[in-house]
Design a protein around this motif. Structure first.
Motif, PDB file in Angstrom:
ATOM      1  N   UNK A 250      53.424  74.747  57.130  1.00  0.00           N
ATOM      2  CA  UNK A 250      53.056  74.909  58.538  1.00  0.00           C
ATOM      3  C   UNK A 250      51.684  75.560  58.671  1.00  0.00           C
ATOM      4  N   UNK A 251      51.427  76.575  57.854  1.00  0.00           N
ATOM      5  CA  UNK A 251      50.132  77.249  57.950  1.00  0.00           C
ATOM      6  C   UNK A 251      49.008  76.372  57.411  1.00  0.00           C
ATOM      7  N   UNK A 252      49.292  75.564  56.397  1.00  0.00           N
ATOM      8  CA  UNK A 252      48.262  74.650  55.900  1.00  0.00           C
ATOM      9  C   UNK A 252      47.918  73.606  56.948  1.00  0.00           C
ATOM     10  N   UNK A 253      48.937  73.113  57.669  1.00  0.00           N
ATOM     11  CA  UNK A 253      48.673  72.150  58.742  1.00  0.00           C
ATOM     12  C   UNK A 253      47.843  72.789  59.849  1.00  0.00           C
ATOM     13  N   UNK A 254      48.131  74.060  60.140  1.00  0.00           N
ATOM     14  CA  UNK A 254      47.375  74.755  61.175  1.00  0.00           C
ATOM     15  C   UNK A 254      45.929  74.977  60.743  1.00  0.00           C
ATOM     16  N   UNK A 255      45.723  75.376  59.493  1.00  0.00           N
ATOM     17  CA  UNK A 255      44.366  75.563  58.988  1.00  0.00           C
ATOM     18  C   UNK A 255      43.591  74.249  58.980  1.00  0.00           C
ATOM     19  N   UNK A 256      44.271  73.169  58.678  1.00  0.00           N
ATOM     20  CA  UNK A 256      43.600  71.866  58.661  1.00  0.00           C
ATOM     21  C   UNK A 256      43.055  71.528  60.036  1.00  0.00           C
ATOM     22  N   UNK A 257      43.790  71.904  61.081  1.00  0.00           N
ATOM     23  CA  UNK A 257      43.338  71.630  62.437  1.00  0.00           C
ATOM     24  C   UNK A 257      42.262  72.607  62.894  1.00  0.00           C
ATOM     25  N   UNK A 258      42.406  73.873  62.488  1.00  0.00           N
ATOM     26  CA  UNK A 258      41.497  74.903  62.984  1.00  0.00           C
ATOM     27  C   UNK A 258      40.243  75.076  62.135  1.00  0.00           C
ATOM     28  N   UNK A 259      40.317  74.709  60.861  1.00  0.00           N
ATOM     29  CA  UNK A 259      39.143  74.860  59.987  1.00  0.00           C
ATOM     30  C   UNK A 259      38.983  73.621  59.109  1.00  0.00           C
TER      31      UNK A 259
END
Length: 328
Positions: free
Chosen positions: A219-228
């Motif tokens: 979940x955090x990797x998916x979020x980082x992919x979108x945000x950075x």
């Protein structure tokens, strides 16, 4: 908070829970409001729902009991409740608990306005009257005797306000009571959360409990992919690995050779800040300063003791051998 001028919610409507939270209709109905009000949280379009959010959504569908969400600091307890509420246009009246908080602080108080005494309603009274979530954060910091003052409200009884002529507020059908804490109310046996108190068992018995650990790495990797997205995939993956190792050190659960716990941890918010600062400080690389470690200090390291900061840098050297030379 919403910038809309409307201060209280409007019409109650039926919504499809699946369509609201995942975009896929489920046929399960959840009630919300037709539009946001001044107390409705703003929707974060990049927010990734924790898998425990389904428990909170089920609770919102039929709140027969109040909700108590507990988990380590930075795991996203408050944001999960607020983001679910935002998508239902639900008002949230949030309060942070502390040892001096008293029940009347949440009900309201008399004040002078234009030369006359007027009762100013507190967050509990507003949530009960108009419909909304009373969100009491850090509930395990309350004195147990103060917390028991909520027992009648938690049982669904009306609120009586003696200071306002004995006014009776009957709970609105959309009123919800939610609490968050780092412990489950049974006190802290880890030593990580100073000031938390063991709560009265009769008080805790009224709650539906939900444990929220840190988000899954995926979940955090998916979020980082979108945000950075400008960061390479392997850097984002290692950032998540690093954050989880820091969390294990914080909890005293690390299998590394450091042999001690640390006093700071990584929230998802801190992880996103680290990624954002790493991108913004990229020009420093031309001066021989490594942006990743430079950003790490500003996102987390400067909050730590000198020994912990050394540990954080050593861990960065291990996980980012080509990127994490210490930059001051």
């Amino acid at each position: 908070m919403s910038t809309l001028s409307q201060s209280v919610p409007s019409t109650i409507i039926d919504l499809d829970a699946g369509a609201v939270f995942s975009g896929t209709p489920s046929g399960r109905i959840i009630k919300g409001f037709d539009k946001p009000c001044a107390h409705t949280p703003n929707i974060d379009p990049d927010y990734v729902f924790h898998e425990c959010s389904r428990d909170i959504a089920v609770w919102l569908m039929d709140s027969s009991d109040p909700l108590y969400v507990f988990g380590p600091t930075g795991s996203g307890k408050t944001s999960a409740i607020k983001q679910l509420a935002a998508r239902l246009n639900y008002p949230v009246f949030d309060v942070t608990g502390h040892g001096r908080l008293e029940f009347p602080d949440l009900v309201g108080h008399l004040s002078v306005r234009d030369g006359s005494m007027e009762f100013q309603y507190g967050p509990l009274a507003l949530a009960m009257r108009h419909g909304g979530i009373l969100l009491l954060n850090e509930i395990d910091l309350l004195e147990p005797a103060t917390a028991t003052g909520f027992n009648g409200i938690l049982d669904g009884e009306p609120l009586c306000i003696p200071e306002n002529g004995g006014e009776i507020i009957t709970p609105h059908p959309m009123f919800r009571f939610a609490a968050t804490a780092n412990t489950n109310g049974g006190s802290d046996d880890t030593g990580l959360y100073q000031g938390t108190l063991r709560q009265n068992l009769a008080f805790l018995d009224r709650f539906w409990l939900c444990e929220m650990p840190y988000p899954a790495p995926e979940a955090e990797m998916a979020l980082l992919e979108r945000r950075a997205p400008m960061l390479p995939d392997d850097i984002r993956t290692r950032m998540v690995d690093y954050a989880n190792e820091v969390r294990r050190l914080f909890m005293g659960e690390s299998g590394t050779t450091y042999g001690h716990s640390i006093e700071v941890t990584f929230s998802t918010r801190t992880l996103l800040r680290w990624a954002d600062l790493t991108v913004r400080f990229q020009p420093l690389a031309r001066q021989g300063i490594q942006p990743l470690t430079y950003a790490l200090d500003r996102a987390l390291g400067f909050k730590a003791s000198k020994d912990t900061r050394t540990t954080l840098h050593e861990l960065a050297q291990r996980l980012f051998p080509q990127h994490a030379a210490t930059g001051e």
